[in-house]
Design a protein around this motif. Sequence first.
Motif, PDB file in Angstrom:
ATOM      1  N   THR A   1       0.634  -1.176   0.005  1.00 35.88           N
ATOM      2  CA  THR A   1       0.004  -0.054  -0.020  1.00 35.88           C
ATOM      3  C   THR A   1       0.858   1.156  -0.131  1.00 35.88           C
ATOM      4  OG1 THR A   1      -1.950   1.101   0.966  1.00 35.88           O
ATOM      5  CG2 THR A   1      -0.124   0.083   2.421  1.00 35.88           C
ATOM      6  N   SER A   2       0.316   2.372  -0.119  1.00 35.84           N
ATOM      7  CA  SER A   2       0.965   3.633  -0.059  1.00 35.84           C
ATOM      8  C   SER A   2       0.626   4.514   1.075  1.00 35.84           C
ATOM      9  CB  SER A   2       0.791   4.353  -1.613  1.00 35.84           C
ATOM     10  OG  SER A   2      -0.385   4.870  -1.368  1.00 35.84           O
ATOM     11  N   VAL A   3       1.404   5.183   1.590  1.00 36.97           N
ATOM     12  CA  VAL A   3       1.027   6.196   2.934  1.00 36.97           C
ATOM     13  C   VAL A   3      -0.106   6.888   2.460  1.00 36.97           C
ATOM     14  CG1 VAL A   3       1.753   7.695   4.262  1.00 36.97           C
ATOM     15  CG2 VAL A   3       3.587   6.206   3.471  1.00 36.97           C
ATOM     16  N   ALA A   4      -0.266   7.396   1.058  1.00 39.56           N
ATOM     17  CA  ALA A   4      -1.387   8.255   0.759  1.00 39.56           C
ATOM     18  C   ALA A   4      -2.558   7.393   0.800  1.00 39.56           C
ATOM     19  CB  ALA A   4      -1.184   8.776  -0.673  1.00 39.56           C
ATOM     20  N   GLU A   5      -2.521   5.990   0.428  1.00 43.38           N
ATOM     21  CA  GLU A   5      -3.621   5.313   0.616  1.00 43.38           C
ATOM     22  C   GLU A   5      -4.471   5.244   2.155  1.00 43.38           C
ATOM     23  OE1 GLU A   5      -4.620   1.107  -2.008  1.00 43.38           O
ATOM     24  OE2 GLU A   5      -2.608   2.025  -2.237  1.00 43.38           O
TER      25      GLU A   5
END
Length: 76
Positions: free
Chosen positions: A24-28
């Motif tokens: 996942t990404s931090v933004a997600e």
Amino acid sequence: MNQRNQTVKEPGLMCPVCGKFIPTSVAELLSCRGLDCPSCGLHLEINRAQSQKALEALQQLDRAHKRVNSTSRFNR
Ligand SMILES: [Zn+2]
């Protein structure tokens, strides 16, 4: 446990059901929409209050990555 020497530290977490890594990404994570496990389809809700520390750690990791990227761009 199958631990490989991974040089790339992707942000993500382990699926509590099938044990696979969910990238996942931090933004997600910060978008608070939750995550879907690509292996078993489990939907994980992100509890921001409970995940505060983990999110902060991920944000720091993200920031460190960006710093490394911009540094290497400047030092060529
Ligand atoms: Zn899963």
